[in-house]
Design a protein around this motif. Structure first.
Motif, PDB file in Angstrom:
ATOM      1  N   THR A   1      -9.756  -6.255  12.861  1.00  0.00           N
ATOM      2  CA  THR A   1      -9.094  -4.968  12.699  1.00  0.00           C
ATOM      3  C   THR A   1      -8.956  -4.252  14.036  1.00  0.00           C
ATOM      4  OG1 THR A   1     -11.133  -3.693  12.388  1.00  0.00           O
ATOM      5  CG2 THR A   1     -10.218  -4.737  10.432  1.00  0.00           C
ATOM      6  N   LYS A   2      -8.369  -3.075  13.966  1.00  0.00           N
ATOM      7  CA  LYS A   2      -8.406  -2.117  15.068  1.00  0.00           C
ATOM      8  C   LYS A   2      -8.818  -0.792  14.447  1.00  0.00           C
ATOM      9  CE  LYS A   2      -5.305  -4.377  18.235  1.00  0.00           C
ATOM     10  NZ  LYS A   2      -4.167  -4.266  19.130  1.00  0.00           N
ATOM     11  N   CYS A   3      -9.624  -0.035  15.165  1.00  0.00           N
ATOM     12  CA  CYS A   3     -10.247   1.154  14.578  1.00  0.00           C
ATOM     13  C   CYS A   3      -9.236   2.224  14.164  1.00  0.00           C
ATOM     14  CB  CYS A   3     -11.303   1.737  15.511  1.00  0.00           C
ATOM     15  SG  CYS A   3     -10.671   2.338  17.077  1.00  0.00           S
ATOM     16  N   TRP A   4      -8.062   2.247  14.757  1.00  0.00           N
ATOM     17  CA  TRP A   4      -7.059   3.276  14.448  1.00  0.00           C
ATOM     18  C   TRP A   4      -6.106   2.866  13.330  1.00  0.00           C
ATOM     19  CZ3 TRP A   4      -2.534   0.812  14.965  1.00  0.00           C
ATOM     20  CH2 TRP A   4      -2.467  -0.237  15.877  1.00  0.00           C
ATOM     21  N   CYS A   5      -6.215   1.660  12.818  1.00  0.00           N
ATOM     22  CA  CYS A   5      -5.252   1.092  11.871  1.00  0.00           C
ATOM     23  C   CYS A   5      -5.594   1.475  10.428  1.00  0.00           C
ATOM     24  CB  CYS A   5      -5.230  -0.428  12.035  1.00  0.00           C
ATOM     25  SG  CYS A   5      -4.232  -1.286  10.809  1.00  0.00           S
TER      26      CYS A   5
ATOM     27  N   CYS B   1      -5.961  -1.532   8.099  1.00  0.00           N
ATOM     28  CA  CYS B   1      -7.252  -2.183   8.324  1.00  0.00           C
ATOM     29  C   CYS B   1      -8.333  -1.484   7.505  1.00  0.00           C
ATOM     30  CB  CYS B   1      -7.621  -2.155   9.797  1.00  0.00           C
ATOM     31  SG  CYS B   1      -6.522  -3.119  10.850  1.00  0.00           S
ATOM     32  N   HIS B   2      -8.320  -0.174   7.548  1.00  0.00           N
ATOM     33  CA  HIS B   2      -9.293   0.603   6.784  1.00  0.00           C
ATOM     34  C   HIS B   2      -9.144   0.305   5.288  1.00  0.00           C
ATOM     35  CE1 HIS B   2     -11.849   3.890   5.520  1.00  0.00           C
ATOM     36  NE2 HIS B   2     -10.882   4.257   4.694  1.00  0.00           N
TER      37      HIS B   2
ATOM     38  N   LYS C   1     -10.532  -3.218   4.491  1.00  0.00           N
ATOM     39  CA  LYS C   1     -11.996  -3.200   4.499  1.00  0.00           C
ATOM     40  C   LYS C   1     -12.511  -2.555   3.213  1.00  0.00           C
ATOM     41  CE  LYS C   1     -12.293  -1.320   8.660  1.00  0.00           C
ATOM     42  NZ  LYS C   1     -12.852  -0.708   9.878  1.00  0.00           N
TER      43      LYS C   1
ATOM     44  N   GLU D   1     -13.625  -5.251  15.395  1.00  0.00           N
ATOM     45  CA  GLU D   1     -12.630  -4.286  15.858  1.00  0.00           C
ATOM     46  C   GLU D   1     -12.105  -4.780  17.202  1.00  0.00           C
ATOM     47  OE1 GLU D   1     -11.672  -1.633  14.159  1.00  0.00           O
ATOM     48  OE2 GLU D   1     -13.299  -1.273  12.729  1.00  0.00           O
TER      49      GLU D   1
ATOM     50  N   ASP E   1      -9.964  -3.682  19.260  1.00  0.00           N
ATOM     51  CA  ASP E   1      -9.795  -2.685  20.327  1.00  0.00           C
ATOM     52  C   ASP E   1     -11.122  -2.191  20.891  1.00  0.00           C
ATOM     53  OD1 ASP E   1     -10.255  -1.454  17.865  1.00  0.00           O
ATOM     54  OD2 ASP E   1      -9.056   0.302  18.343  1.00  0.00           O
ATOM     55  N   GLN E   2     -12.243  -2.634  20.309  1.00  0.00           N
ATOM     56  CA  GLN E   2     -13.551  -2.226  20.809  1.00  0.00           C
ATOM     57  C   GLN E   2     -14.436  -3.409  21.196  1.00  0.00           C
ATOM     58  OE1 GLN E   2     -15.241   0.360  17.830  1.00  0.00           O
ATOM     59  NE2 GLN E   2     -13.811   1.999  18.308  1.00  0.00           N
ATOM     60  N   HIS E   3     -13.994  -4.609  20.908  1.00  0.00           N
ATOM     61  CA  HIS E   3     -14.789  -5.815  21.181  1.00  0.00           C
ATOM     62  C   HIS E   3     -14.528  -6.287  22.608  1.00  0.00           C
ATOM     63  CE1 HIS E   3     -16.350  -9.904  20.783  1.00  0.00           C
ATOM     64  NE2 HIS E   3     -16.957  -9.489  19.685  1.00  0.00           N
TER      65      HIS E   3
END
Length: 102
Positions: A17-21, A24-25, A28, A42, A44-46
C-alpha cells in the motif's frame, strides 16, 4: 521484484500500500473485517519501497497499490479483491492460505 515476492511467500496474506491511498485503506479494512491480519508494507515509507514498487509493476500490477498476495500468489488490485469478495471466493482463498481460521 524479488523483495516483494519473498515477502509474499513469507506471509499468508500481504498487502502493498501507500499511506495516503484511500483504496489501500479500504482493502486493509476489508481483510481485517474478514478476520485476516495481513502483513502490510507501505511502499512510501519502506526503505526498499521504490524497488518493491518497480517489482510490482514488472509483475503487471497497475495500479501499483493496493496489491494483495494470498498464499504467496498474486491476487491483484482493489478491483480484483472486491470482485472476489462479491462472489464469495475471497474468504475461501484466505481460509485455504491459513490467513483466517473458522
Amino acid at each position: 521484484m524479488e523483495i516483494a515476492r519473498e515477502l509474499a511467500r513469507k506471509n499468508a496474506a500481504v498487502i502493498f500500500t501507500k499511506c495516503w491511498c484511500c483504496m489501500c485503506h479500504s482493502m486493509k479494512a476489508l481483510l481485517y473485517e474478514l478476520g485476516a491480519s495481513p502483513a502490510v508494507y507501505e511502499l512510501d515509507q519502506h526503505v526498499n519501497g521504490a524497488e518493491m514498487e518497480w517489482g510490482l509493476r514488472a509483475l503487471g500490477c497497475c495500479p501499483v497499490v493496493p496489491v494483495v498476495f494470498i498464499g504467496g500468489a498474486l491476487v491483484g488490485s482493489a478491483q480484483d479483491i472486491i470482485s472476489l469478495h462479491v462472489d464469495g471466493s475471497l474468504k475461501h482463498l484466505l481460509i485455504n492460505a491459513k490467513a483466517i481460521w473458522l
